[in-house]
Enzyme design. Structure first.
Site, mmCIF file in Angstrom:
data_model
loop_
_atom_site.group_PDB
_atom_site.id
_atom_site.type_symbol
_atom_site.label_atom_id
_atom_site.label_comp_id
_atom_site.label_asym_id
_atom_site.label_seq_id
_atom_site.Cartn_x
_atom_site.Cartn_y
_atom_site.Cartn_z
ATOM 1 N N SER A 237 9.691 1.478 -37.776
ATOM 2 C CA SER A 237 10.626 2.532 -38.129
ATOM 3 C C SER A 237 11.346 1.990 -39.411
ATOM 4 O O SER A 237 11.428 0.954 -39.659
ATOM 5 C CB SER A 237 11.762 2.600 -36.935
ATOM 6 O OG SER A 237 12.368 3.581 -37.081
ATOM 7 N N GLN A 259 18.105 1.358 -37.147
ATOM 8 C CA GLN A 259 16.651 1.073 -37.555
ATOM 9 C C GLN A 259 16.350 -0.430 -37.230
ATOM 10 O O GLN A 259 15.494 -0.593 -37.012
ATOM 11 C CB GLN A 259 16.332 1.676 -38.653
ATOM 12 C CG GLN A 259 16.601 3.201 -38.668
ATOM 13 C CD GLN A 259 15.892 3.877 -37.520
ATOM 14 O OE1 GLN A 259 14.652 3.931 -37.321
ATOM 15 N NE2 GLN A 259 16.756 4.703 -36.672
ATOM 16 N N HIS A 262 15.458 -1.824 -33.939
ATOM 17 C CA HIS A 262 14.091 -1.412 -33.459
ATOM 18 C C HIS A 262 13.253 -2.682 -33.530
ATOM 19 O O HIS A 262 12.661 -2.890 -32.412
ATOM 20 C CB HIS A 262 13.496 -0.117 -33.862
ATOM 21 C CG HIS A 262 13.946 0.879 -33.416
ATOM 22 N ND1 HIS A 262 13.406 1.466 -32.245
ATOM 23 C CD2 HIS A 262 14.571 2.230 -34.216
ATOM 24 C CE1 HIS A 262 13.926 2.838 -32.290
ATOM 25 N NE2 HIS A 262 14.734 3.147 -33.012
ATOM 26 N N GLU A 327 10.812 7.507 -43.579
ATOM 27 C CA GLU A 327 10.777 7.962 -42.504
ATOM 28 C C GLU A 327 12.194 8.965 -41.931
ATOM 29 O O GLU A 327 12.006 10.168 -41.582
ATOM 30 C CB GLU A 327 10.542 7.099 -41.185
ATOM 31 C CG GLU A 327 10.489 7.872 -39.750
ATOM 32 C CD GLU A 327 10.384 6.660 -38.708
ATOM 33 O OE1 GLU A 327 10.081 7.059 -37.557
ATOM 34 O OE2 GLU A 327 10.775 5.514 -39.016
ATOM 35 N N HIS A 328 13.234 8.387 -42.029
ATOM 36 C CA HIS A 328 14.493 8.966 -41.907
ATOM 37 C C HIS A 328 15.224 8.963 -43.123
ATOM 38 O O HIS A 328 15.337 7.863 -43.769
ATOM 39 C CB HIS A 328 15.295 8.393 -40.922
ATOM 40 C CG HIS A 328 14.742 8.101 -39.609
ATOM 41 N ND1 HIS A 328 13.871 7.033 -39.204
ATOM 42 C CD2 HIS A 328 14.518 9.155 -38.482
ATOM 43 C CE1 HIS A 328 13.403 7.201 -38.078
ATOM 44 N NE2 HIS A 328 13.583 8.454 -37.486
ATOM 45 N N ASP A 361 17.271 11.154 -33.164
ATOM 46 C CA ASP A 361 16.325 10.553 -32.295
ATOM 47 C C ASP A 361 16.167 11.232 -30.770
ATOM 48 O O ASP A 361 15.247 11.149 -30.041
ATOM 49 C CB ASP A 361 16.926 9.169 -32.038
ATOM 50 C CG ASP A 361 16.027 8.207 -33.322
ATOM 51 O OD1 ASP A 361 15.191 8.595 -33.919
ATOM 52 O OD2 ASP A 361 16.407 6.989 -33.314
ATOM 53 N N GLU A 415 -26.494 29.445 -56.301
ATOM 54 C CA GLU A 415 -26.798 28.422 -55.395
ATOM 55 C C GLU A 415 -28.198 28.227 -54.826
ATOM 56 O O GLU A 415 -28.418 27.115 -54.214
ATOM 57 C CB GLU A 415 -25.684 28.235 -54.403
ATOM 58 C CG GLU A 415 -24.218 28.309 -54.919
ATOM 59 C CD GLU A 415 -23.361 28.212 -53.693
ATOM 60 O OE1 GLU A 415 -23.707 28.304 -52.465
ATOM 61 O OE2 GLU A 415 -21.962 28.038 -54.120
ATOM 62 N N HIS A 420 -29.262 33.758 -47.865
ATOM 63 C CA HIS A 420 -27.761 33.993 -47.875
ATOM 64 C C HIS A 420 -27.457 35.416 -48.589
ATOM 65 O O HIS A 420 -26.855 36.332 -48.362
ATOM 66 C CB HIS A 420 -26.923 33.173 -48.833
ATOM 67 C CG HIS A 420 -26.542 31.875 -47.633
ATOM 68 N ND1 HIS A 420 -27.443 31.079 -47.244
ATOM 69 C CD2 HIS A 420 -25.156 31.493 -47.597
ATOM 70 C CE1 HIS A 420 -26.634 30.200 -46.242
ATOM 71 N NE2 HIS A 420 -25.363 30.207 -46.628
#
Length: 428
Positions: A237, A259, A262, A327-328, A361, A415, A420
């Site tokens: 985190s 954080q 964590h 992340e945050h 959160d 091609e 096709h």
């Protein structure tokens, strides 16, 4: 905390080290994880039982022991404190409301010839959620992963969570009951990822696996990608904060620590043009640290992976934060909305002094399963999109194909794909 200044001679070197914060030594565990996955693929439940005995210190007597009963989940919910139960319901309602707004729609449109193009949106049949845990389980992660799947319309949700010593967190089980989840298995780590990816005698094979985990879980998710879809490969985190001298140092300090507590590998980074604020925040961090029950974890995180960077102005601060792609990201300035357009890379953005990352959160509504380690440059937060797939719809009328068919055939000619080209021309 370590205080850096962009004027320092060695700043670029120090900053480049910060940018490596999300590097996980996946190679160091790859062989072990591959062996675990191979055992799950070959032996199914037998391997799960052996892995539980090895890693979580309990052995299932029967295959049925791997699964949590609906009665246990219901009892856990009913025995929750009413205040806590009310908080769970409030979180559920807010998360559900937010994710309903994210739902893409099936659409169809017709042109002047009556030809039709469109897109059909359908959920996957079965989703697998990995919820880290044991006694310190995170019911918030269950809500954040389950509710988008429910909103997307997934028919079957499978949850795997570790149960050290065969014990599970009652709040997690209560949250499973609240979400109406029928299949919860006491399996963790890479074993759980393998079980959901390949299927066993008890655990059905899923279409997508979401949820956070340690390096073994992240490595396993990477290895099974292609067999199933995954949300992202998440690391430790992290929080980034942009602040000017209008910000309160105590608010910033405790948000950085939110954080750091964590994980020893978590990153907490403040970038500010205010030298005075940097010193004040550093002082407040030390005050708060002494009060934390997870002092040792937060101390190591702040010392080894935390930093305060002083810049010449806010534009330089934003540029550095965009490189970090946290992340945050908290923006705590006099006018945070004015900076929003300049922020390019962040998992979730929290604006203003009264928007701590922790509110996101649990209860704000947006998802807390977010890209880490700079992957916000190309990953998005977990959402209903992770549980949906899209099919293109095409229907041509005779007049419609007559208008564009020859151009299509010509491209096929270039091609060298004769069939096709002819499959179009025979209709002209």
């Amino acid at each position: 905390m370590k205080i850096l200044n962009t004027k320092d001679e060695n700043f670029n070197q120090e900053f480049s080290e910060l940018l490596k914060r999300g590097a996980m030594d996946i190679d160091s565990v790859s062989l072990r994880v591959k062996n675990i996955l191979d055992e799950i693929k070959k032996e199914g439940n037998k391997a799960l039982i052996e892995h539980n005995a090895m890693f979580d210190k309990w052995r299932a007597s029967t295959q049925e022991d791997l699964e949590v009963s609906l009665e246990d989940m219901k009892n856990a919910y009913e025995n929750l404190d009413e205040t806590l139960k009310s908080a769970l319901h409030l979180a559920y309602d807010r998360i559900e409301s937010y994710h309903k707004k994210l739902m893409p729609k099936t659409w169809i449109e017709y042109d002047k010839h009556g030809s039709m193009l469109g897109q059909k949106v359908t959920p996957v049949d079965r989703a697998g959620l990995y919820i880290p845990g044991g006694k310190a389980a995170y019911p918030s992660s269950l809500l954040m992963n389950a509710i988008p799947a429910i909103v997307a319309g997934v028919e079957e949700i499978v949850v795997c969570t570790p149960a050290p010593n065969n014990e599970l967190n009652a709040l997690l089980l209560g949250a499973c009951h609240l979400c109406g989840i029928k299949k919860v298995f006491k399996v963790g780590g890479a074993s759980a990822i393998g079980a959901m990816a390949f299927g066993t005698q008890s655990i059905p094979k899923v279409d997508v696996i979401t949820g956070p985990g340690n390096i073994f879980v992240a490595t396993a998710k990477k290895m099974v990608f292609g067999e199933v879809n995954i949300d992202m490969i998440a690391g430790p985190s992290e929080i980034g904060i942009l602040a000017d001298d209008s910000a309160r140092a105590d608010f910033l300090a405790i948000d950085l620590l939110s954080q750091a507590e964590h994980d020893e590998m978590a990153s907490s980074i403040l970038i500010t043009p205010s030298s005075a604020l940097s010193v004040e925040v550093d002082r407040e961090v030390e005050k708060f640290l002494a009060k934390l029950s997870r002092y040792e974890i937060a101390r190591k995180s702040i010392d080894e992976r935390g930093a305060i960077i002083v810049t010449k102005d806010m534009d330089e601060a934003i540029n550095l934060m965009n490189q970090i792609a946290p992340e945050h990201l908290e923006v705590v300035t006099t006018s945070p909305m004015e900076l929003l357009s300049k922020i390019k890379h962040a998992g979730a953005i929290f604006l203003g002094s009264y928007t701590p990352e922790a509110i996101g959160d649990y209860i704000a509504g947006p998802n807390h399963t977010l890209p880490t380690g700079g992957t916000a440059k190309f990953y998005s937060p977990l959402s209903v999109d992770n549980f949906l797939k899209k099919s293109s719809i095409i229907s041509m009328t005779q007049k419609g194909i007559e208008e564009i068919g020859e151009a299509s055939a010509l491209l096929a000619d270039t091609e060298g794909l004769d069939a096709h080209a002819l499959s179009v021309r025979v209709r002209l």
